[in-house]
Design an enzyme around this catalytic site. Structure first.
Site, PDB file in Angstrom:
ATOM      1  N   HIS A 348       0.797  -1.231   0.000  1.00  0.00           N
ATOM      2  CA  HIS A 348       0.000   0.000   0.000  1.00  0.00           C
ATOM      3  C   HIS A 348       0.824   1.272   0.000  1.00  0.00           C
ATOM      4  O   HIS A 348       0.269   2.365   0.108  1.00  0.00           O
ATOM      5  CB  HIS A 348      -0.924   0.055   1.212  1.00  0.00           C
ATOM      6  CG  HIS A 348      -2.001  -0.970   1.208  1.00  0.00           C
ATOM      7  ND1 HIS A 348      -3.259  -0.729   0.713  1.00  0.00           N
ATOM      8  CD2 HIS A 348      -1.999  -2.243   1.619  1.00  0.00           C
ATOM      9  CE1 HIS A 348      -3.997  -1.816   0.840  1.00  0.00           C
ATOM     10  NE2 HIS A 348      -3.248  -2.758   1.388  1.00  0.00           N
ATOM     11  N   LYS A 534      -8.408  13.650   4.540  1.00  0.00           N
ATOM     12  CA  LYS A 534      -7.488  12.510   4.519  1.00  0.00           C
ATOM     13  C   LYS A 534      -6.523  12.702   5.661  1.00  0.00           C
ATOM     14  O   LYS A 534      -6.483  13.770   6.270  1.00  0.00           O
ATOM     15  CB  LYS A 534      -6.747  12.427   3.188  1.00  0.00           C
ATOM     16  CG  LYS A 534      -6.138  13.753   2.732  1.00  0.00           C
ATOM     17  CD  LYS A 534      -5.562  13.681   1.328  1.00  0.00           C
ATOM     18  CE  LYS A 534      -6.589  13.793   0.234  1.00  0.00           C
ATOM     19  NZ  LYS A 534      -6.871  12.535  -0.460  1.00  0.00           N
ATOM     20  N   ARG A 535      -5.726  11.678   5.974  1.00  0.00           N
ATOM     21  CA  ARG A 535      -4.727  11.863   7.016  1.00  0.00           C
ATOM     22  C   ARG A 535      -3.819  13.048   6.661  1.00  0.00           C
ATOM     23  O   ARG A 535      -3.610  13.355   5.480  1.00  0.00           O
ATOM     24  CB  ARG A 535      -3.894  10.582   7.174  1.00  0.00           C
ATOM     25  CG  ARG A 535      -4.637   9.492   7.914  1.00  0.00           C
ATOM     26  CD  ARG A 535      -5.000   9.903   9.324  1.00  0.00           C
ATOM     27  NE  ARG A 535      -3.850   9.884  10.173  1.00  0.00           N
ATOM     28  CZ  ARG A 535      -3.633   8.982  11.119  1.00  0.00           C
ATOM     29  NH1 ARG A 535      -4.517   8.041  11.364  1.00  0.00           N
ATOM     30  NH2 ARG A 535      -2.537   9.019  11.856  1.00  0.00           N
ATOM     31  N   LYS A 540       0.823  14.468   1.111  1.00  0.00           N
ATOM     32  CA  LYS A 540      -0.527  14.745   0.619  1.00  0.00           C
ATOM     33  C   LYS A 540      -0.736  16.249   0.354  1.00  0.00           C
ATOM     34  O   LYS A 540      -1.709  16.653  -0.248  1.00  0.00           O
ATOM     35  CB  LYS A 540      -1.575  14.236   1.608  1.00  0.00           C
ATOM     36  CG  LYS A 540      -1.546  12.711   1.773  1.00  0.00           C
ATOM     37  CD  LYS A 540      -2.558  12.241   2.797  1.00  0.00           C
ATOM     38  CE  LYS A 540      -2.416  10.779   3.176  1.00  0.00           C
ATOM     39  NZ  LYS A 540      -3.094   9.852   2.231  1.00  0.00           N
ATOM     40  N   THR A 642      -8.646   6.681  -1.915  1.00  0.00           N
ATOM     41  CA  THR A 642      -9.996   6.140  -2.076  1.00  0.00           C
ATOM     42  C   THR A 642     -11.046   7.221  -1.828  1.00  0.00           C
ATOM     43  O   THR A 642     -12.169   7.122  -2.338  1.00  0.00           O
ATOM     44  CB  THR A 642     -10.252   4.935  -1.147  1.00  0.00           C
ATOM     45  OG1 THR A 642      -9.708   5.221   0.146  1.00  0.00           O
ATOM     46  CG2 THR A 642      -9.601   3.683  -1.696  1.00  0.00           C
ATOM     47  N   LYS A 646     -14.799   8.267  -3.648  1.00  0.00           N
ATOM     48  CA  LYS A 646     -16.045   8.578  -2.928  1.00  0.00           C
ATOM     49  C   LYS A 646     -16.566   9.959  -3.323  1.00  0.00           C
ATOM     50  O   LYS A 646     -17.774  10.163  -3.510  1.00  0.00           O
ATOM     51  CB  LYS A 646     -15.808   8.520  -1.408  1.00  0.00           C
ATOM     52  CG  LYS A 646     -15.489   7.120  -0.903  1.00  0.00           C
ATOM     53  CD  LYS A 646     -14.833   7.104   0.475  1.00  0.00           C
ATOM     54  CE  LYS A 646     -14.150   5.760   0.687  1.00  0.00           C
ATOM     55  NZ  LYS A 646     -13.186   5.764   1.808  1.00  0.00           N
TER      56      LYS A 646
HETATM   57  C1  26Q Z   1       3.263   0.140  10.239  1.00  0.00           C
HETATM   58  C2  26Q Z   1       4.142  -0.238  11.231  1.00  0.00           C
HETATM   59  C3  26Q Z   1       4.053   0.290  12.488  1.00  0.00           C
HETATM   60  C4  26Q Z   1       3.039   1.188  12.767  1.00  0.00           C
HETATM   61  C5  26Q Z   1       2.150   1.554  11.783  1.00  0.00           C
HETATM   62  C6  26Q Z   1       2.256   1.041  10.515  1.00  0.00           C
HETATM   63  C7  26Q Z   1       1.318   1.447   9.467  1.00  0.00           C
HETATM   64  C8  26Q Z   1      -0.058   1.499   9.737  1.00  0.00           C
HETATM   65  C9  26Q Z   1      -0.949   1.888   8.774  1.00  0.00           C
HETATM   66  C10 26Q Z   1       1.735   1.766   8.205  1.00  0.00           C
HETATM   67  C11 26Q Z   1       0.824   2.156   7.237  1.00  0.00           C
HETATM   68  C12 26Q Z   1      -0.516   2.218   7.510  1.00  0.00           C
HETATM   69  C13 26Q Z   1      -1.523   2.649   6.528  1.00  0.00           C
HETATM   70  C14 26Q Z   1      -1.274   2.920   5.278  1.00  0.00           C
HETATM   71  C15 26Q Z   1      -2.334   3.379   4.374  1.00  0.00           C
HETATM   72  O1  26Q Z   1      -3.442   3.659   4.799  1.00  0.00           O
HETATM   73  N1  26Q Z   1      -2.043   3.457   3.082  1.00  0.00           N
HETATM   74  C16 26Q Z   1      -3.047   3.872   2.133  1.00  0.00           C
HETATM   75  O2  26Q Z   1      -3.711   2.723   1.648  1.00  0.00           O
HETATM   76  C17 26Q Z   1      -4.826   3.088   0.858  1.00  0.00           C
HETATM   77  C18 26Q Z   1      -5.556   1.818   0.497  1.00  0.00           C
HETATM   78  O3  26Q Z   1      -4.806   1.076  -0.405  1.00  0.00           O
HETATM   79  C19 26Q Z   1      -4.380   3.864  -0.368  1.00  0.00           C
HETATM   80  O4  26Q Z   1      -5.532   4.290  -1.057  1.00  0.00           O
HETATM   81  C20 26Q Z   1      -3.556   5.075   0.053  1.00  0.00           C
HETATM   82  O5  26Q Z   1      -3.030   5.705  -1.091  1.00  0.00           O
HETATM   83  C21 26Q Z   1      -2.433   4.645   0.973  1.00  0.00           C
HETATM   84  O6  26Q Z   1      -1.740   5.783   1.463  1.00  0.00           O
END
Ligand code: 26Q
Length: 798
Positions: A348, A534-535, A540, A642, A646
């Site tokens: 991702h 978004k975050r 971004k 995403t 929406k």
């Molecule tokens: C990893 C290790 C330790 C702590 C946290 C994490 C961690 C947690 C969540 C790393 C990444 C995430 C989330 C990533 C994320 O949301 N990525 C998004 O995924 C979406 C669905 O595929 C995409 O549409 C976005 O572009 C992408 O940023």
């Protein structure tokens, strides 16, 4: 299901009495919600039971989506919609002088996820069930979900989200499906007397994993899949299990809180414990289920597909190996063959800082047996591949490097499929980010562009627009999403434009009211509602949006007679608590908002609204009211996005860089119905290659940028002495990592074009209509069907 209004009201009143001994008049919304939830559960319980029985009898292949995050939001209305009784319930409640929407507000958002990745997992759960696939979720039942965000003096403050305190009507505790998960201690391989080596553990800490199952209902098809979330407990043992308060706490911590980081990987031991805990529990329960079917182990991949959602569950690979080797006694070769056939992995992100790497020593101390298995996987990989491709490629792709376990490498080597989440992203994986792996396993790489649960984001979130669609193209689109394209036939019909505009206006009025109630800011529904939700992350580029706002503001101040089409800039974003730069941007947006909203001299032509605590429910309120969708990440950085889908579905026009799924959105709507600007992939990589990006030069040559950036340090924006300086330095001294200044001029012209187009109501309405009409290709139903066919090899059943 069939249900008359009369039957419903009778059931509901009985439920209220049985559960709370209350009449409607004496009930709070919470009590009404709990009763309605319990009744809804009763309505689907028979289907749930029979689905489980059918699957067990027919032994169908099932997919299991392992994800450390799920973000379903609220479930009451979506379950009622799936059961086909939403309207009946609504009108039944009305007869009792009750309002479903008010009652539904009492449900806490289930926020066991950070953002895109977690929400995608939940959209997939919905889509799998709605498309008749046997597909289940596996994750963690965090006691505390993603923090609640408040602003104090413009700063983000985090509060705990104790979502379980009032009880959760949807989950069912499955005591008899609990399993043990072991951590730490020492492990020795000893001969079992039959010539097989079996692990012997000493001083292992054994914890209990209890599953809580939540049914995932399909849309009007009687399918109930399961999202299984695990909670940790201290096992009751015969010798007693007295633990000190501290030790109890340390155990309970494992499923206590969701990590609020969505991009920056932090190598915390507790996080690794979380990862192993839900992976081991989930795999053991699948393994137990498979054994109960009485099939030979060689059949495992024909009955089980396991999906690794990002690297967080990558320990699935060695854990399945452990079960097959140590519990079932298979040979390494057989176990490996089964594992690779069973596993698949989605990437991702291409952001380097998000790639998980765990110190090998830490993995060894916490998971000694898994670490042995990982080392053996790595050893065999090196031994097998070196003769084929040479040492340097092997060196770059092996799992163990610099005393760290590289989780993406583990996931790719241990699975038969690796996919990205949009075309551009998947190409980048093949050609750049994971190119070395592509050389090794070209056949494993594929694309699966993300999708969204269209019904939630239209029928549930946007009733006004849904009604217009019903009146225009009939109701078939509600089930067959592809029928949305029927709307294209009305692209030149002013009557339909008008109806859609009226629906949009009603949604904007609803949001305006919410903005007034929560922030005390008056906004005009006649203004352009320009939305970035978004975050908060530097890539971004919420900052670029803010710079544009400042440019407009400075313009208005310098030209007091100037008239522009009024705009309301709406933000929703949480920052990871440890991400200082993101928090700085939040503070700056809030201060700019105060400055602009309070300045009478610009007569309300610009308003800036930063809504607190952006979450799924707030998204459902904002998205239907949006005119403009901001998708402005630096090209190559956003894997897919995403919210872009929406917003498009809800008739917002996108202003975007050619990043992630924006490229496919442009292809779907046509270049004339989207505002594309900025550097593309090639140009961004050009800068990286030449290493000649020079932010200071852009600043020196552009008087507008000078004015805007200076406002951060010259006192124009109050209360940001430290933060303004930080932003200023990040752009000029630290050379603007995400090329904000380079894209700024192009962004401003795109924004100007937007205003011009909006001024012509007909032009705008047609564009908006075409966005809605073309959104169906981003249905998660389609996306999961592609996963099912290409990766999991599961069939629709039921
Ligand atoms: C990893 C290790 C330790 C702590 C946290 C994490 C961690 C947690 C969540 C790393 C990444 C995430 C989330 C990533 C994320 O949301 N990525 C998004 O995924 C979406 C669905 O595929 C995409 O549409 C976005 O572009 C992408 O940023």
């Amino acid at each position: 299901m069939k249900l008359t209004k009369e039957q419903f009201t009778e059931d509901f009143l009985r439920q209220l009495q049985q559960r709370f001994a209350l009449s409607v008049e004496d009930s709070s919304n919470y009590e009404l919600y709990m009763s309605l939830g319990a009744l809804t559960r009763a309505y689907y319980s028979a289907e749930w039971k029979s689905n489980t029985e059918v699957l067990k009898k027919d032994k169908n292949k099932q997919a299991y989506y392992f994800s450390i995050e799920f973000l379903p939001g609220k479930m009451l209305k979506s379950n009622l919609l799936s059961l086909g009784i939403l309207e009946t319930v609504k009108s039944g409640l009305k007869d009792l002088s009750l309002n479903l929407d008010e009652i539904a507000k009492a449900e806490p958002d289930m926020a066991l996820g950070n953002g895109g990745l977690g929400r995608l997992a939940s959209c997939f759960m919905d889509a799998l069930a709605s498309s008749n696939f046997p597909g289940n979720g596996n994750g963690i039942r965090y006691n505390y979900g993603l923090f609640k965000q408040k602003f104090v003096d413009g700063y983000q403050v985090e509060l705990p989200d104790s979502w379980l305190k009032g009880g959760n009507v949807w989950e069912v505790r499955k005591e008899n499906k609990a399993v043990n998960v072991g951590f730490s201690g020492q492990v020795y391989m000893v001969d079992d007397g039959l010539g097989n080596l079996k692990p012997h553990y000493e001083n292992q800490q054994i914890l209990r994993a209890i599953p809580y199952d939540t049914p995932m209902l399909g849309f009007e098809n009687d399918v109930t899949n399961v999202m299984r979330l695990w909670t940790v407990e201290i096992p009751v043992t015969e010798e007693g299990n007295y633990l000190t308060v501290e030790k109890r706490r340390a155990v309970e911590d494992i499923t206590a809180v969701l990590y609020p980081d969505d991009s920056n990987y932090e190598g915390r031991l507790l996080r690794l414990k979380q990862e192993y805990f839900f992976v081991s529990a989930g795999l053991q329960s699948i393994h137990n289920y498979f054994l109960s079917l009485g099939l030979p182990l060689s059949q495992f991949p024909n009955h089980v597909a396991i999906h690794i959602n990002d690297t967080h569950p990558a320990l699935c690979v060695p854990e399945l190996m452990r079960l097959l080797l140590d519990v079932d006694g298979l040979s390494w070769e057989k176990a490996w063959d089964i594992t690779v056939k069973t596993m698949s992995y989605t990437n991702h992100t291409i952001m380097q800082e998000a790639l998980e790497k765990w110190p090998t020593q830490m993995v060894y101390d916490l998971l000694p047996r898994l670490c042995q298995i990982i080392q053996e996987i790595d050893r065999r990989f090196v031994a097998e591949k070196t003769p084929q491709v040479g040492p340097s490629l092997v060196h770059r792709t092996r799992i163990l490097q610099n005393d760290h376990v590289h989780m993406a490498n583990l996931a790719i080597i241990g699975s038969h499929s690796t996919n990205g989440v949009a075309k551009l992203h998947s190409d980048l994986l093949k050609n750049v980010v994971l190119h070395d792996f592509y050389l090794l396993y070209p056949e494993r790489f594929n694309n699966k562009t993300n999708g969204i649960a269209i019904r939630r984001w239209s029928q549930l979130a946007n009733e006004q627009m849904s009604q217009v669609l019903d009146e225009t193209i009939g109701r078939s689109w509600r089930k067959n999403i592809d029928d949305l394209v029927l709307l294209k036939a009305y692209q030149d019909d002013p009557a339909v434009w008008e109806k859609l505009a009226t629906a949009k206006r009603a949604n904007k009025e609803r949001l305006s009211q919410f903005i007034m109630e929560t922030k005390g800011i008056e906004v005009s529904p006649a203004a352009i509602f320009d939305v970035q939700i978004k975050r908060l992350h530097a890539y971004k580029r919420q900052l670029m949006n803010l710079l544009h706002i400042l440019k407009l503001y400075i313009d208005l101040k310098e030209n007091p007679a100037k008239k522009m089409i009024p705009r309301v800039f709406i933000f929703g974003a949480k920052a990871a608590p440890s991400y200082d730069y993101a928090k700085t941007i939040i503070k700056c947006i809030n201060e700019v908002a105060d400055l602009i909203n309070g300045d009478k001299s610009i007569s309300g032509q610009i308003k800036v609204v930063f809504l607190e605590n952006y979450n799924v429910s707030l998204a459902e309120l904002i998205i239907p009211a949006a005119d403009v969708s901001e998708q402005i990440s630096l090209a190559t950085k956003e894997a897919s996005g995403t919210s872009n889908m929406k917003l498009m579905l809800n008739g917002a026009i996108t202003v975007a860089t050619l990043d992630g799924a924006n490229v496919e959105i442009r292809d779907a709507v046509g270049s004339e119905n989207i505002f594309i600007f900025g550097l593309d992939e090639q140009e961004v990589y050009g800068y990286y290659k030449r290493r000649d990006y020079n932010a200071k030069k852009i600043y020196d040559e552009d008087p507008i940028i000078q004015k805007v950036l200076n406002s951060f340090i010259d006192g124009t924006i109050p209360n940001i002495q430290r933060e303004g300086r930080e932003i200023y330095e990040s752009l000029l001294t630290y050379n603007d990592e995400y090329f904000v200044l380079r894209d700024f001029a192009a962004y401003c012209s795109a924004q100007e074009k937007i205003s011009q187009h909006y001024a012509d109501r007909d032009v705008w309405q047609k564009m908006s209509l075409l966005n809605i009409a073309n959104a169906s290709q981003f249905s998660a139903d389609k996306t999961v069907t592609r996963y099912a066919e290409d990766i999991w090899q599961i069939d629709p059943i039921f």
